[in-house]
Design an enzyme around this catalytic site. Structure first.
Site, mmCIF file in Angstrom:
data_model
loop_
_atom_site.group_PDB
_atom_site.id
_atom_site.type_symbol
_atom_site.label_atom_id
_atom_site.label_comp_id
_atom_site.label_asym_id
_atom_site.label_seq_id
_atom_site.Cartn_x
_atom_site.Cartn_y
_atom_site.Cartn_z
ATOM 1 N N TYR A 87 -6.734 25.643 -40.801
ATOM 2 C CA TYR A 87 -7.406 24.658 -39.948
ATOM 3 C C TYR A 87 -8.849 24.420 -40.390
ATOM 4 C CZ TYR A 87 -3.550 25.419 -36.588
ATOM 5 O OH TYR A 87 -2.324 25.525 -35.973
ATOM 6 N N HIS B 88 2.659 31.588 -40.121
ATOM 7 C CA HIS B 88 2.405 30.225 -39.667
ATOM 8 C C HIS B 88 3.523 29.245 -40.030
ATOM 9 C CE1 HIS B 88 -0.896 26.845 -39.417
ATOM 10 N NE2 HIS B 88 0.074 26.687 -38.535
#
Length: 340
Positions: A52, A106
Site C-alpha cells: 500500500y 496477502h
C-alpha cells in the site's frame, strides 16, 4: 470505544478498525493527524500492507510514542519464503516497531497461490519462523475467494481471516463467518464500503456491526470520516430500521448486476486478461493518486486490450456479470483518466 476479542489471537481490538489504503492520498501531515485522531477516539486496530505505497511509513510515524496503544496488522504479497522474510524486515522498519501484531499472507485467492504459500519454501514458513523469533505475534491470511478463505479457516494454520464483507458482498454470511466463529478464527471485514462504491456510512457500518464476529476496517482518509464512523459505533444503535433495510435492498439491486466481488472464478482468461484486476479500474482511481493509478493499472489495461470477447469468463461468473461489456468500459475509463 467498545472492544471485541479477535478470535484465538485474544487481542482486544476496537469494535471498528482502520484500513490503510487511503492514507496514501493526503499529505503526510494530514495522514498522521487522521491516525492520531483515530487513537484519541479509541480506535486501536490499524490494518495495512507492504503493497500500500507509503501507508506503512505513515502509520509508523504516527505511532511513534503511541505504539503501546495500537494493534498493527500488515500483509505480505510475496509467495516465497525468502522474499516474504525480506518484506517483513522492510515492514518492521517502515512501521518503526520491533514486532507486528498480525502478519497476513496477502490476497491468497487461487488454489495455486494457496498451495505455494503454504507448501515447502512458501511464505507461511517465513511467517512461522518470524513467529518463533518474536518478530510477529499472530499469522493471518487475506483473500477474495470464498473457497480459499473457507479452506484457510479450516486448516488451523491461521488465526485471522480477512475477507470482503458489506451489504452487497454478503456471501460470507452463510458459511465463512459462522465457520470462523466455530474455529475461533478472528474475522476482519475488509471493504465495508465496497471499495468506495457505497457512500452511506450509517448503512454500511451499521450493517456490518450486526455480526458480532466481524471487525470492519474501513479505509479512512480524513479526520471527518473517522469521526463519523466512530460516532456510529459509539451510538450503540446498530439495529437497522425497516426504512434502512429497504434502502440497502434498493442499493443492492442497483449494484448487483455491475459489481465485481473479486472472487476470481472468471480466471484464467485464455487471452491472459487479468479480469478481476481490470474490474477494479474505476474503484482504484478513487483509492489511488492519479500517477500511481496510471502506473499500476496500465499493464492490466494493456492486457485487457487482448480480450477477444469470447465470453468464456461470463459462463464462469457466479453473479452473471456482463464482463465483456465491463472490460470495454474500464478500458475507456482508463483512457479518459490518462488524457486528463
Amino acid at each position: 470505544m467498545k472492544t471485541v476479542r479477535l478470535g484465538k489471537t485474544n487481542l482486544e481490538v476496537s469494535r471498528v478498525g482502520m484500513g490503510g489504503i487511503p492514507l496514501q492520498r493526503p499529505t503526510e501531515e494530514e495522514a498522521i493527524k487522521v491516525l492520531r485522531r483515530a487513537l484519541e477516539l479509541g480506535v486501536n486496530f490499524f490494518n495495512t500492507a507492504a503493497g500500500y505505497g507509503n501507508s506503512e511509513e505513515r502509520i509508523g510515524k504516527a505511532l511513534v510514542g503511541h505504539r503501546d496503544q495500537a494493534i498493527i496488522a500488515t500483509k505480505s504479497g510475496r509467495w516465497g519464503k525468502a522474499e516474504a522474510a525480506a518484506e517483513l524486515e522492510r515492514s518492521l522498519k517502515r512501521l518503526q516497531t520491533d514486532v507486528i501484531d498480525i502478519w497476513q499472507l496477502h490476497n491468497i485467492s487461487s488454489a495455486e497461490k494457496y498451495a505455494q504459500v503454504t507448501g515447502p519454501g512458501g511464505s507461511l514458513e517465513a511467517a512461522q519462523e518470524a513467529l518463533q523469533a518474536g518478530k510477529i505475534r499472530h499469522i493471518g491470511l487475506s483473500s477474495h475467494n470464498l473457497d480459499i478463505a473457507i479452506k484457510a479457516v479450516k486448516s488451523g494454520l491461521f488465526e485471522t481471516i480477512q475477507f470482503p464483507f458489506n451489504y452487497v458482498t454478503r456471501e460470507p454470511e452463510d458459511e465463512l463467518i459462522p465457520l470462523a466463529k466455530e474455529h475461533d478464527v478472528g474475522f476482519i471485514g475488509m471493504k465495508p464500503f465496497a471499495g468506495g462504491m457505497l457512500d452511506d456510512a450509517t448503512l454500511s457500518i451499521k450493517y456490518v456491526l450486526q455480526f458480532d464476529w466481524v471487525v470492519p476496517d474501513p479505509g479512512v482518509e480524513t479526520v471527518e470520516e473517522i469521526e463519523e464512523i466512530v460516532a456510529i459505533v459509539e451510538s450503540g444503535d446498530w439495529a437497522l430500521t425497516s426504512q434502512e433495510q429497504q434502502e440497502i435492498e434498493a442499493r443492492r439491486a442497483e449494484l448487483g448486476t455491475r459489481f465485481c466481488r473479486q472472487c476470481g472464478y472468471c480466471q484464467p482468461c485464455p487471452e491472459g486478461v487479468f479480469i478481476s484486476r481490470v474490474m477494479l479500474t474505476w474503484v482504484n482511481r478513487k483509492l489511488w493518486p492519479r500517477e500511481r493509478f496510471l502506473r499500476s493499472m496500465g499493464k492490466h489495461i494493456d492486457g485487457a486490450r487482448n480480450c477477444v470477447q469470447c465470453g468464456e469468463c461470463e459462463t464462469k461468473c457466479p453473479y452473471q456479470l456482463p464482463i465483456r461489456e465491463m472490460i470495454t468500459e474500464n478500458i475507456a475509463f482508463y483512457e479518459r483518466v490518462n488524457q486528463e
